[in-house]
Each structure stands twice: as C-alpha cells, then as structure tokens.
Write a protein that holds these residues in place. Structure first.
Motif, PDB file in Angstrom:
ATOM      1  N   GLY A   1      31.409  56.696  47.361  1.00  0.00           N
ATOM      2  CA  GLY A   1      30.376  55.823  46.811  1.00  0.00           C
ATOM      3  C   GLY A   1      30.860  54.404  46.637  1.00  0.00           C
ATOM      4  N   ASP A   2      30.999  53.948  45.407  1.00  0.00           N
ATOM      5  CA  ASP A   2      31.297  52.560  45.092  1.00  0.00           C
ATOM      6  C   ASP A   2      32.803  52.364  44.927  1.00  0.00           C
ATOM      7  OD1 ASP A   2      31.467  50.008  44.150  1.00  0.00           O
ATOM      8  OD2 ASP A   2      30.130  50.289  42.435  1.00  0.00           O
TER       9      ASP A   2
ATOM     10  N   PHE B   1      37.387  51.592  39.921  1.00  0.00           N
ATOM     11  CA  PHE B   1      38.812  51.928  39.974  1.00  0.00           C
ATOM     12  C   PHE B   1      39.126  53.232  39.263  1.00  0.00           C
ATOM     13  CE2 PHE B   1      38.083  49.122  36.336  1.00  0.00           C
ATOM     14  CZ  PHE B   1      38.611  49.873  35.297  1.00  0.00           C
ATOM     15  N   GLY B   2      38.338  53.596  38.274  1.00  0.00           N
ATOM     16  CA  GLY B   2      38.588  54.813  37.512  1.00  0.00           C
ATOM     17  C   GLY B   2      38.119  56.076  38.194  1.00  0.00           C
ATOM     18  N   SER B   3      37.559  55.955  39.384  1.00  0.00           N
ATOM     19  CA  SER B   3      37.061  57.136  40.093  1.00  0.00           C
ATOM     20  C   SER B   3      38.046  57.683  41.111  1.00  0.00           C
ATOM     21  CB  SER B   3      35.732  56.812  40.792  1.00  0.00           C
ATOM     22  OG  SER B   3      34.720  56.568  39.836  1.00  0.00           O
TER      23      SER B   3
ATOM     24  N   LEU C   1      39.611  44.004  42.345  1.00  0.00           N
ATOM     25  CA  LEU C   1      38.768  43.362  43.348  1.00  0.00           C
ATOM     26  C   LEU C   1      39.434  42.156  43.988  1.00  0.00           C
ATOM     27  CD1 LEU C   1      35.258  43.574  41.628  1.00  0.00           C
ATOM     28  CD2 LEU C   1      36.239  45.071  43.377  1.00  0.00           C
ATOM     29  N   ALA C   2      40.278  41.444  43.229  1.00  0.00           N
ATOM     30  CA  ALA C   2      40.946  40.269  43.795  1.00  0.00           C
ATOM     31  C   ALA C   2      41.927  40.673  44.880  1.00  0.00           C
ATOM     32  CB  ALA C   2      41.669  39.500  42.693  1.00  0.00           C
ATOM     33  N   VAL C   3      42.675  41.745  44.660  1.00  0.00           N
ATOM     34  CA  VAL C   3      43.648  42.213  45.648  1.00  0.00           C
ATOM     35  C   VAL C   3      42.979  43.109  46.679  1.00  0.00           C
ATOM     36  CG1 VAL C   3      45.750  43.583  45.977  1.00  0.00           C
ATOM     37  CG2 VAL C   3      45.545  42.033  44.020  1.00  0.00           C
ATOM     38  N   GLY C   4      42.063  43.924  46.231  1.00  0.00           N
ATOM     39  CA  GLY C   4      41.370  44.864  47.102  1.00  0.00           C
ATOM     40  C   GLY C   4      41.803  46.287  46.848  1.00  0.00           C
TER      41      GLY C   4
END
Length: 256
Positions: free
Chosen positions: A111-112, A116-118, A87-90
């Motif tokens: 979705g969301d 990151f694991g998706s 989330l910090a880097v994007g």
C-alpha cells in the motif's frame, strides 16, 4: 519461567515473539535464542526508528538537519521527525542501507510506502540488526554511538519498564506501540541493548500483538491518537506484563 509457561493463557489470536543475541570478540561463544507464538511477522510499530536514524545520517549532508529530526525520532519517538527522515532519504534507500550494513532485509510495506511503521519484521531480525548497530558504536562509529546514547535517554513510560525488568539500568532502549484502524490488536514492541565491554553486546527484543476488540475502548484509543494524545498507558495495560516477561525469559535463556 520458560516461554511455554509464560504463554499458557495466551489468546489463540494473539502473537508474541522474543529474541536475544549475546556476542562479541573476546567473550564467550556467540549465543542466540528466539521464540514465536502466532504470526511469523509483525508490523514494526516504530521499534526500528533508531536504525532509520543511524543509516539516514550518511544520506543527509546537513548534520544539524539530520540531528534535528533524528534525536526526537529516537528519544521521544516523534512520528513527524521520523517521517522527515523516511521521506527525505527515501524508504527504499533506508531499507537497502540497513540490509547492506546489518545483513537484515526488510521490504516496503504494502500500500502506502510512506508508512514507516508498517514494515514487517521478526524479533530475530530486529535483534540481529541492533547487534550490528551496537557493535558499530563500540568499534568507533560516531553516528551509531550517538543513536545508542539517545536510546539511553528514552524515559518512562516510553520504555515500558524494560530496564528495570532486565536489571540493565543504563541500557539503550526503544519501544514501539500502535493499534492501527485495520487491526483488532494492539502492537507493543521493545528492544534493549547492553554493551558489555569491548565489542561484546547483549540485545533482547520482545514483540506482541494482543487482542483489543472492545468497540468503546477502540473508539477512545482512536480518538486519543487522532488528537495526538499519548496512548502508552493503554499499551501498558494490555501488553506491559507480557512484554517484560518475554524480555526476562529471553534473558534467562540467553545466559549471562
């Protein structure tokens, strides 16, 4: 044992993938093998965390802050620390940087995007990306070298016996394991990297998504995940033997 024999009894709803790359300047000709049974793409189940750590370093000016999150993301597969980098880097920046460095393009999950694991991948893509990481390390990229060192520290049960199965006791390993509430499978993935001197590297990847439909087992699994308790033993029970079999069969097909 070949792939067909290994997967003779695989449930029709299961997925198994394997891939390997052997390449490097000054060695034998490059060689790659791959195998897929079932779905063509699988959620990555955290097997990409070292790659996320690698490319995020250039985007976080505070090296101590990067290391504080990147090291546990790789060594103990910390989700919270991975999320801090993600989330910090994007997400889009991380995936774009991976594409630029490795030539492998992965898209944001539906979705969301914070999950990151998706990200959906193939074993061949994963092996190609890790080959670039490994060759960057031996060519002098200090961040890549550090990430591979951390992968060398991944301990059992998070390594799922990959080093022993392959006979690569010093190899860099990262596994991913998860069973999402919207899935009736457990996903268990593994990558092993073996530097062979110079820029030569071997990379072997195995990915599985095996049926996990018993209601009670699923309830217990979700309860353990919700409490932050380890679930590696359940993945070992469901997938461990096949995961290692895929890796050793790929090793045989790849050659020495």
């Amino acid at each position: 044992m070949g792939f067909n024999e290994l997967l003779d009894d695989l449930d029709h709803s299961a997925t198994a993938q394997a891939a390997g790359i052997r390449r490097g300047y000054g060695g034998p000709p490059a060689r790659a093998v791959s195998f897929t049974a079932g779905m063509t793409r699988l959620r990555c189940a955290s097997v990409l965390k070292p790659l996320y750590a690698w490319v995020s370093a250039a985007r976080i000016p505070d090296a101590d802050r990067w290391r504080r999150h990147a090291e546990p993301a790789v060594v103990i597969s910390s989700n919270s620390d991975t999320l801090s980098l993600w989330l910090a880097v994007g997400p889009r920046v991380i995936l774009d940087d991976l594409r630029d460095r490795t030539g492998v393009a992965w898209g944001l999950p539906n979705g969301d995007p914070s999950r990151f694991g998706s990200v959906e991948v193939t074993a061949s893509e994963v092996s190609a990306a890790y080959a670039v990481l490994a060759q960057s390390a031996v060519a002098g990229d200090p961040v890549a070298g550090t990430v591979l060192e951390w992968m060398g520290q991944v301990a059992e049960p998070q390594a799922f016996g990959a080093r022993e199965a392959l006979g690569w006791p010093e190899s860099a390993v990262k596994c991913g394991w998860y069973g999402a509430p919207d899935e009736t499978v457990l996903r268990t993935h593994a990558v092993a990297v073996q530097p062979r001197g110079g820029t030569r590297v071997n990379v072997i990847v195995a990915m599985t998504a095996l049926p996990y439909t018993d209601p009670h087992e699923r309830d217990v699994y979700r309860e353990r995940v919700g409490k932050g308790l380890p679930v590696e033993a359940e993945h070992e029970k469901v997938s461990g033997t096949l995961l290692r079999g895929l890796m050793t069969t790929t090793q045989e097909e790849l050659g020495s």
